[in-house]
Write an enzyme that holds these catalytic residues in place. Structure first.
Site, PDB file in Angstrom:
ATOM      1  N   GLY A  22      46.972  41.225  37.447  1.00 56.10           N
ATOM      2  CA  GLY A  22      45.766  41.627  36.728  1.00 56.10           C
ATOM      3  C   GLY A  22      45.706  41.069  35.314  1.00 56.10           C
ATOM      4  O   GLY A  22      44.656  40.679  34.816  1.00 56.10           O
ATOM      5  N   ASN A  23      46.874  41.003  34.677  1.00 59.26           N
ATOM      6  CA  ASN A  23      46.966  40.580  33.294  1.00 59.26           C
ATOM      7  C   ASN A  23      46.510  39.141  33.038  1.00 59.26           C
ATOM      8  O   ASN A  23      46.079  38.797  31.951  1.00 59.26           O
ATOM      9  CB  ASN A  23      48.431  40.713  32.870  1.00 59.26           C
ATOM     10  CG  ASN A  23      48.554  41.096  31.433  1.00 59.26           C
ATOM     11  OD1 ASN A  23      47.800  41.940  30.951  1.00 59.26           O
ATOM     12  ND2 ASN A  23      49.475  40.474  30.746  1.00 59.26           N
ATOM     13  N   LYS A 140      46.404  55.286  46.696  1.00 60.43           N
ATOM     14  CA  LYS A 140      46.093  54.316  45.633  1.00 60.43           C
ATOM     15  C   LYS A 140      44.855  54.763  44.849  1.00 60.43           C
ATOM     16  O   LYS A 140      43.747  54.796  45.385  1.00 60.43           O
ATOM     17  CB  LYS A 140      45.852  52.959  46.307  1.00 60.43           C
ATOM     18  CG  LYS A 140      45.510  51.852  45.373  1.00 60.43           C
ATOM     19  CD  LYS A 140      46.740  51.225  44.778  1.00 60.43           C
ATOM     20  CE  LYS A 140      46.343  50.187  43.741  1.00 60.43           C
ATOM     21  NZ  LYS A 140      47.462  49.773  42.912  1.00 60.43           N
ATOM     22  N   LYS A 225      47.884  42.964  46.726  1.00 60.33           N
ATOM     23  CA  LYS A 225      47.727  41.501  46.729  1.00 60.33           C
ATOM     24  C   LYS A 225      49.060  40.762  46.894  1.00 60.33           C
ATOM     25  O   LYS A 225      49.106  39.675  47.460  1.00 60.33           O
ATOM     26  CB  LYS A 225      47.004  41.008  45.469  1.00 60.33           C
ATOM     27  CG  LYS A 225      47.753  41.252  44.177  1.00 60.33           C
ATOM     28  CD  LYS A 225      47.994  39.996  43.393  1.00 60.33           C
ATOM     29  CE  LYS A 225      48.859  40.170  42.183  1.00 60.33           C
ATOM     30  NZ  LYS A 225      49.531  41.383  41.846  1.00 60.33           N
ATOM     31  N   LYS A 287      56.011  44.140  44.811  1.00 62.60           N
ATOM     32  CA  LYS A 287      56.449  42.764  44.528  1.00 62.60           C
ATOM     33  C   LYS A 287      57.803  42.493  45.182  1.00 62.60           C
ATOM     34  O   LYS A 287      58.029  41.432  45.775  1.00 62.60           O
ATOM     35  CB  LYS A 287      56.551  42.522  43.016  1.00 62.60           C
ATOM     36  CG  LYS A 287      55.189  42.501  42.340  1.00 62.60           C
ATOM     37  CD  LYS A 287      55.310  42.059  40.879  1.00 62.60           C
ATOM     38  CE  LYS A 287      54.122  42.539  40.087  1.00 62.60           C
ATOM     39  NZ  LYS A 287      52.831  42.067  40.590  1.00 62.60           N
TER      40      LYS A 287
HETATM   41  P1  ADP Z   1      50.321  43.077  38.441  1.00 59.47           P
HETATM   42  O1  ADP Z   1      48.932  43.360  38.006  1.00 59.47           O
HETATM   43  O2  ADP Z   1      50.844  41.811  37.871  1.00 59.47           O
HETATM   44  O3  ADP Z   1      50.540  43.223  39.913  1.00 59.47           O
HETATM   45  P2  ADP Z   1      51.806  45.571  38.095  1.00 59.47           P
HETATM   46  O4  ADP Z   1      51.468  46.487  36.975  1.00 59.47           O
HETATM   47  O5  ADP Z   1      51.386  45.970  39.468  1.00 59.47           O
HETATM   48  O6  ADP Z   1      51.223  44.157  37.674  1.00 59.47           O
HETATM   49  O7  ADP Z   1      53.383  45.299  38.126  1.00 59.47           O
HETATM   50  C1  ADP Z   1      54.080  44.818  36.982  1.00 59.47           C
HETATM   51  C2  ADP Z   1      54.652  45.975  36.161  1.00 59.47           C
HETATM   52  O8  ADP Z   1      55.757  46.573  36.827  1.00 59.47           O
HETATM   53  C3  ADP Z   1      55.234  45.598  34.823  1.00 59.47           C
HETATM   54  O9  ADP Z   1      54.261  45.525  33.834  1.00 59.47           O
HETATM   55  C4  ADP Z   1      56.222  46.739  34.539  1.00 59.47           C
HETATM   56  O10 ADP Z   1      55.638  47.680  33.658  1.00 59.47           O
HETATM   57  C5  ADP Z   1      56.399  47.419  35.888  1.00 59.47           C
HETATM   58  N1  ADP Z   1      57.772  47.650  36.336  1.00 59.47           N
HETATM   59  C6  ADP Z   1      58.153  48.753  37.007  1.00 59.47           C
HETATM   60  N2  ADP Z   1      59.436  48.701  37.336  1.00 59.47           N
HETATM   61  C7  ADP Z   1      59.921  47.527  36.873  1.00 59.47           C
HETATM   62  C8  ADP Z   1      61.205  46.911  36.923  1.00 59.47           C
HETATM   63  N3  ADP Z   1      62.253  47.484  37.544  1.00 59.47           N
HETATM   64  N4  ADP Z   1      61.356  45.703  36.324  1.00 59.47           N
HETATM   65  C9  ADP Z   1      60.318  45.120  35.720  1.00 59.47           C
HETATM   66  N5  ADP Z   1      59.070  45.654  35.638  1.00 59.47           N
HETATM   67  C10 ADP Z   1      58.862  46.856  36.217  1.00 59.47           C
HETATM   68 MG    MG Z   2      50.292  45.180  41.069  1.00 58.75          MG
END
Ligand code: ADP
Ligand code: MG
Length: 325
Positions: A22-23, A140, A225, A287
């Site tokens: 998203g970022n 969700k 996604k 992820k």
């Molecule tokens: P995106 O929109 O890129 O899918 P998400 O917010 O779904 O982003 O996932 C990324 C986020 O996961 C990071 O910003 C971080 O805050 C969070 N996060 C949670 N657990 C972890 C971890 N163990 N290591 C790194 N980031 C983590």
């Molecule tokens: Mg995400």
């Protein structure tokens, strides 16, 4: 270095599926104006074209959380004037807006590097299983926040599941089932094989189910996604699944004083740390699951890092790499 966009079906080129978080499109502090989104996407396109220039063949997917949230809110505000659209139709709008911005910014950036490569956005439907256990457990949160009385009305009128979201108000929740197959995978494969730059499965793709006659229908759900990206990466047989987000590396004890950033993770490590609760369901969890699935299906490696570090990570100098060894 061979220029893959000048060639057709060149097997020795490193193929990378990029899943943009998203970022890369909208920052947390942004209001969501078109200008802000274009500015972010221009920056994203610059980084992606650096990879193309370095010789990697890319295929792109992106998140759509904030954008679909805005569309749902617009529907709510206009509910007395215009018919409210269901979630699958609202979701289908986002690859149009995001794909358009990406297509235009990528084209301009490619042109400024003298690279003749056409970009296309492909509206993608992702098949889910009606019987997926997730379909019975909406988890969700999506769309706007509601007051307690609005939430009661919407539960009755729309049959929605609405929960209290960490004290910030009431929010609709929908199921997040696993992607089983991608309806348009054949045409995506053909275009990818011909060397075109494809943007597909935006927001995880539009979730559809199959009925007894084999017809497909949209459902009120969302698909992660990263999980769709992983599935398509395996179908296409790309070398690397790269998930670009707002952290440089996956960490243990994330954002705690004893945080440890990880360079490499084996599938076994992923399972172990997952069981310890190191990767929350709404963010890092999918992820890691996407990475494990891709590697287990024969993919070379999955990388999790930030947009700015994408090239360094492909050279083994940054990010977290998940592989079988
Ligand atoms: P995106 O929109 O890129 O899918 P998400 O917010 O779904 O982003 O996932 C990324 C986020 O996961 C990071 O910003 C971080 O805050 C969070 N996060 C949670 N657990 C972890 C971890 N163990 N290591 C790194 N980031 C983590
Ligand atoms: Mg995400």
């Amino acid at each position: 270095m061979t220029r893959w966009w000048l060639l057709k079906r060149h097997e020795s080129i490193m193929k990378v599926l990029i899943a943009l978080g998203g970022n890369a499109i909208l920052k947390h502090a942004d209001r969501g104006t078109a200008e802000e989104q274009f500015a972010n996407i221009r920056r994203t396109s610059k980084e992606l074209v650096k990879l193309i220039e370095a010789g990697y063949q890319l295929i792109i997917t992106h998140g759509n959380g904030p954008q679909v949230g805005d569309i749902l809110l617009k529907n709510e505000i206009a509910r007395n004037t215009l018919p409210v659209m269901p979630l699958d139709v609202c979701g289908a709008e986002t690859p149009g807006m995001i794909g358009y911005m990406l297509q235009q910014c990528l084209r301009n950036e490619l042109q400024s590097h003298g690279i003749k490569l056409q970009t296309v956005t492909l509206l993608t439907q992702t098949l889910i299983d009606k019987e997926d256990p997730a379909m019975k457990q909406p988890t969700k949160p999506i769309g706007p926040f509601y007051s307690s009385s609005e939430s009661l009305r919407l539960r009755q009128e729309m049959g929605w599941t609405i929960i209290s979201d960490s004290g910030r108000g009431y929010r609709r929740v929908v199921p997040s089932p696993y992607p089983r197959s991608i309806i348009e995978s054949e045409i995506i494969g053909k275009l990818f094989g011909e060397g075109f730059l494809i943007i597909q499965s935006g927001g995880g793709g539009i979730p559809v189910v199959k009925d007894e006659e084999g017809n497909i229908h949209g459902v009120e759900a969302v698909i992660d996604k990263d999980l769709s990206a992983s599935l398509l990466a395996s179908i296409l047989g790309v070398d690397i699944l790269m998930m670009l987000t707002d952290v440089e590396k996956v960490a243990l004890n994330y954002s705690k004083p004893n945080e440890i950033k990880l360079d490499r993770l084996s599938v076994g490590d992923c399972r172990l740390y997952e069981a310890q609760g190191q990767f929350p369901p709404g963010s890092m969890g999918p992820k890691i699951e996407a990475a494990v699935r891709f590697v287990e299906a024969g993919g070379q490696a999955a990388i999790i890092t930030s947009l700015e570090l994408a090239k360094a990570a492909l050279e083994g100098k940054a990010g977290t790499t998940v592989s079988n060894s």
